[in-house]
Design a protein around this motif. Structure first.
Motif, PDB file in Angstrom:
ATOM      1  N   ASP A  25       1.550  10.423 -16.658  1.00 12.93           N
ATOM      2  CA  ASP A  25       3.110  10.858 -16.783  1.00 12.93           C
ATOM      3  C   ASP A  25       3.649  10.212 -18.151  1.00 12.93           C
ATOM      4  O   ASP A  25       4.456  10.173 -18.043  1.00 12.93           O
ATOM      5  N   LYS A  26       2.966   9.706 -19.029  1.00 10.09           N
ATOM      6  CA  LYS A  26       3.237   9.099 -20.206  1.00 10.09           C
ATOM      7  C   LYS A  26       2.818   9.859 -21.786  1.00 10.09           C
ATOM      8  O   LYS A  26       3.448   9.667 -22.964  1.00 10.09           O
ATOM      9  N   ARG A  27       2.301  11.421 -20.986  1.00 11.27           N
ATOM     10  CA  ARG A  27       1.723  11.749 -21.875  1.00 11.27           C
ATOM     11  C   ARG A  27       0.840  11.553 -22.855  1.00 11.27           C
ATOM     12  O   ARG A  27       0.631  12.230 -24.239  1.00 11.27           O
ATOM     13  N   ASN A  28       0.455  11.209 -21.861  1.00 11.17           N
ATOM     14  CA  ASN A  28      -0.533  10.315 -22.883  1.00 11.17           C
ATOM     15  C   ASN A  28      -1.129   9.008 -24.002  1.00 11.17           C
ATOM     16  O   ASN A  28      -1.527   9.067 -24.793  1.00 11.17           O
ATOM     17  N   ALA A  29       0.730   8.678 -24.358  1.00  4.33           N
ATOM     18  CA  ALA A  29       1.158   8.331 -25.450  1.00  4.33           C
ATOM     19  C   ALA A  29       0.288   6.802 -25.633  1.00  4.33           C
ATOM     20  O   ALA A  29      -0.402   6.276 -24.803  1.00  4.33           O
ATOM     21  N   LEU A  30       0.017   6.788 -27.031  1.00  4.35           N
ATOM     22  CA  LEU A  30      -0.538   5.583 -27.552  1.00  4.35           C
ATOM     23  C   LEU A  30      -0.008   4.310 -27.337  1.00  4.35           C
ATOM     24  O   LEU A  30       0.721   4.258 -27.532  1.00  4.35           O
ATOM     25  N   ASN A  31      -0.141   2.868 -26.168  1.00  8.27           N
ATOM     26  CA  ASN A  31      -0.245   1.459 -26.823  1.00  8.27           C
ATOM     27  C   ASN A  31      -1.252   0.864 -27.737  1.00  8.27           C
ATOM     28  O   ASN A  31      -1.979   1.128 -27.314  1.00  8.27           O
ATOM     29  N   SER A  32      -0.823   0.246 -27.338  1.00  6.61           N
ATOM     30  CA  SER A  32      -2.128  -0.790 -27.694  1.00  6.61           C
ATOM     31  C   SER A  32      -3.524  -1.423 -26.784  1.00  6.61           C
ATOM     32  O   SER A  32      -4.375  -1.969 -26.956  1.00  6.61           O
ATOM     33  N   GLU A  33      -2.178  -1.394 -25.753  1.00  8.21           N
ATOM     34  CA  GLU A  33      -3.648  -1.361 -24.280  1.00  8.21           C
ATOM     35  C   GLU A  33      -4.416  -0.588 -24.375  1.00  8.21           C
ATOM     36  O   GLU A  33      -5.747  -0.932 -24.883  1.00  8.21           O
ATOM     37  N   MET A  34      -3.668   0.853 -24.566  1.00  6.78           N
ATOM     38  CA  MET A  34      -4.458   2.075 -24.841  1.00  6.78           C
ATOM     39  C   MET A  34      -5.412   2.029 -25.835  1.00  6.78           C
ATOM     40  O   MET A  34      -6.940   2.125 -25.963  1.00  6.78           O
ATOM     41  N   VAL A  35      -5.437   2.363 -26.627  1.00  2.00           N
ATOM     42  CA  VAL A  35      -6.187   2.366 -28.523  1.00  2.00           C
ATOM     43  C   VAL A  35      -7.450   0.521 -27.630  1.00  2.00           C
ATOM     44  O   VAL A  35      -8.585   1.062 -28.603  1.00  2.00           O
ATOM     45  N   GLU A  36      -6.958  -0.002 -27.459  1.00  2.00           N
ATOM     46  CA  GLU A  36      -8.165  -1.320 -27.542  1.00  2.00           C
ATOM     47  C   GLU A  36      -8.919  -1.128 -26.541  1.00  2.00           C
ATOM     48  O   GLU A  36     -10.386  -1.058 -26.857  1.00  2.00           O
ATOM     49  N   GLU A  37      -8.426  -0.628 -25.271  1.00  2.00           N
ATOM     50  CA  GLU A  37      -8.940   0.437 -24.094  1.00  2.00           C
ATOM     51  C   GLU A  37      -9.911   1.284 -24.570  1.00  2.00           C
ATOM     52  O   GLU A  37     -12.527   1.576 -23.878  1.00  2.00           O
ATOM     53  N   ILE A  38      -9.889   2.028 -25.462  1.00  2.00           N
ATOM     54  CA  ILE A  38     -10.779   3.490 -26.591  1.00  2.00           C
ATOM     55  C   ILE A  38     -11.536   2.334 -27.667  1.00  2.00           C
ATOM     56  O   ILE A  38     -12.859   2.675 -27.236  1.00  2.00           O
ATOM     57  N   LYS A  39     -11.674   1.387 -28.571  1.00  2.00           N
ATOM     58  CA  LYS A  39     -12.243   0.780 -28.839  1.00  2.00           C
ATOM     59  C   LYS A  39     -13.372   0.361 -27.917  1.00  2.00           C
ATOM     60  O   LYS A  39     -14.360  -0.201 -28.315  1.00  2.00           O
ATOM     61  N   ILE A  40     -12.922  -0.545 -26.999  1.00  2.51           N
ATOM     62  CA  ILE A  40     -13.782  -1.268 -26.020  1.00  2.51           C
ATOM     63  C   ILE A  40     -14.927   0.066 -25.557  1.00  2.51           C
ATOM     64  O   ILE A  40     -17.063  -0.732 -25.732  1.00  2.51           O
ATOM     65  N   ALA A  41     -14.649   0.928 -24.692  1.00  4.40           N
ATOM     66  CA  ALA A  41     -15.779   1.855 -24.788  1.00  4.40           C
ATOM     67  C   ALA A  41     -16.816   2.814 -25.225  1.00  4.40           C
ATOM     68  O   ALA A  41     -17.089   3.099 -25.726  1.00  4.40           O
ATOM     69  N   LEU A  42     -16.154   3.136 -26.938  1.00  8.34           N
ATOM     70  CA  LEU A  42     -16.741   3.199 -27.983  1.00  8.34           C
ATOM     71  C   LEU A  42     -17.645   2.808 -28.193  1.00  8.34           C
ATOM     72  O   LEU A  42     -19.085   2.772 -28.392  1.00  8.34           O
ATOM     73  N   SER A  43     -17.765   1.474 -28.726  1.00  5.82           N
ATOM     74  CA  SER A  43     -18.561   0.125 -28.749  1.00  5.82           C
ATOM     75  C   SER A  43     -19.254   0.558 -28.114  1.00  5.82           C
ATOM     76  O   SER A  43     -20.628  -0.100 -27.884  1.00  5.82           O
ATOM     77  N   SER A  44     -18.970   0.646 -26.348  1.00  4.71           N
ATOM     78  CA  SER A  44     -20.113   0.462 -25.194  1.00  4.71           C
ATOM     79  C   SER A  44     -21.594   2.036 -25.596  1.00  4.71           C
ATOM     80  O   SER A  44     -22.485   1.133 -25.651  1.00  4.71           O
ATOM     81  N   PHE A  45     -20.216   2.324 -25.540  1.00  9.18           N
ATOM     82  CA  PHE A  45     -21.404   4.250 -26.088  1.00  9.18           C
ATOM     83  C   PHE A  45     -22.037   3.335 -26.930  1.00  9.18           C
ATOM     84  O   PHE A  45     -23.164   4.513 -26.998  1.00  9.18           O
ATOM     85  N   SER A  46     -21.865   3.321 -28.199  1.00  9.05           N
ATOM     86  CA  SER A  46     -22.817   3.204 -29.404  1.00  9.05           C
ATOM     87  C   SER A  46     -24.313   2.463 -29.062  1.00  9.05           C
ATOM     88  O   SER A  46     -25.037   3.084 -29.734  1.00  9.05           O
ATOM     89  N   THR A  47     -23.649   2.195 -28.122  1.00  9.09           N
ATOM     90  CA  THR A  47     -25.288   1.117 -28.159  1.00  9.09           C
ATOM     91  C   THR A  47     -25.996   1.189 -26.585  1.00  9.09           C
ATOM     92  O   THR A  47     -27.063   1.148 -26.024  1.00  9.09           O
ATOM     93  N   ASN A  48     -25.258   2.499 -25.784  1.00 13.70           N
ATOM     94  CA  ASN A  48     -25.981   2.970 -24.566  1.00 13.70           C
ATOM     95  C   ASN A  48     -27.243   4.001 -24.548  1.00 13.70           C
ATOM     96  O   ASN A  48     -26.718   5.131 -26.055  1.00 13.70           O
ATOM     97  N   PRO A  49     -28.362   3.925 -24.800  1.00 10.76           N
ATOM     98  CA  PRO A  49     -28.946   5.366 -25.187  1.00 10.76           C
ATOM     99  C   PRO A  49     -28.915   6.394 -24.253  1.00 10.76           C
ATOM    100  O   PRO A  49     -29.683   7.090 -24.564  1.00 10.76           O
ATOM    101  N   ASP A  50     -27.928   6.235 -22.882  1.00 14.34           N
ATOM    102  CA  ASP A  50     -28.052   7.096 -21.800  1.00 14.34           C
ATOM    103  C   ASP A  50     -26.631   8.007 -22.688  1.00 14.34           C
ATOM    104  O   ASP A  50     -26.696   8.948 -22.109  1.00 14.34           O
TER     105      ASP A  50
END
Length: 261
Positions: A25-50
């Motif tokens: 609904d916001k054309r996936n515009a970036l805000n601080s919450e979205m940026v932080e959530e992407i960073k957290i997801a990437l950190s999780s994926f970086s150590t996930n052997p799957d």
């Protein structure tokens, strides 16, 4: 899969970790919450052997329209130190993707503008639909494409970067491909299949360790002198020879054995 009210969704399937921008609904515009959530997801994926490859895609008609307008209005009342902290948050995300130890693919189903174009720029590979538009429009509103410029100069060179950053006009997906901004332009009904097929090819055919070391070298070697860069390359070459993946790969090649990573 996360709650649908979250700014992003994540999933892991078939050795692919997927991050889905979820503010359609916001054309996936970036805000601080979205940026932080992407960073957290990437950190999780970086150590996930799957997870061996990461895909970033989006809900709705736009991939990412850059910074949220309401968010930009809020920033106008911030102090310099507050804006610097916020700017560093985005810088950290782009750097995290650029230096991420696994391949990151952008699946671009719609327009990628300003910071959204920057998000696509820092990914290793990108597939876009024919209808997608790209551009850095910051100069048109008195802003500057400061952070992404560092990565864009590396990716497409000074001449093309100047055209995009100083002109500020949008370009088509085909023009973006010709400039080296994205890798492939595909039909919209083929996007999902093409991206997943390419991800699976990387997963099956290539050593994850080798891709990680190669990404690391691409990021670091460009800041070195010729002599230092070659010395660094020789050290990495020697280091790679002693890895388990290299020994396994060479043995399979010499024995004419089929190797699946």
């Amino acid at each position: 899969m996360k709650n649908m009210n979250q700014p992003i969704l994540t999933q892991v399937q078939d050795r692919i970790g997927t991050i889905i921008l979820n503010r359609a609904d916001k054309r996936n515009a970036l805000n601080s919450e979205m940026v932080e959530e992407i960073k957290i997801a990437l950190s999780s994926f970086s150590t996930n052997p799957d997870v061996k490859v990461v895909i970033i895609k989006a809900e709705g008609p736009a991939f990412c329209a850059g910074a949220d307008l309401g968010y930009l209005q809020q920033l106008q009342s911030n102090t310099y130190d507050e804006n610097l902290e916020d700017s560093r948050n985005l810088k950290d995300l782009f750097y995290q993707i650029y230096t991420f130890p696994k391949v990151v693919i952008a699946q671009i189903q719609g327009h990628a503008l300003a910071g959204g174009c920057g998000l696509a720029t820092v990914c290793d590979f990108s597939f876009a639909v024919e209808e997608a538009k790209f551009g850095y429009t910051e100069v048109k509103i008195g802003f500057i494409p400061a952070i992404v410029k560092v990565f864009l100069l590396r990716k497409i060179g000074e001449g093309k970067a100047k055209q995009l950053l100083l002109d500020g006009d949008l370009i088509t997906a085909q023009e973006a491909k010709e400039m080296g901004l994205i890798n492939w332009v595909v039909k919209s009904d083929e996007l999902e299949e093409k991206v997943n097929s390419y991800a699976q090819k990387l997963i099956r055919q290539n050593s994850g360790q080798s891709m990680r070391l190669t990404k690391e070298m691409i990021a670091l070697v460009q800041e070195k002198s010729l002599v230092d860069g070659l010395d660094y390359a020789a050290q990495m070459n020697a280091r790679a020879r002693g890895t388990e993946d290299c020994q396994k790969g060479i043995a399979a090649f010499l024995n004419k054995e089929k190797l699946t990573w």
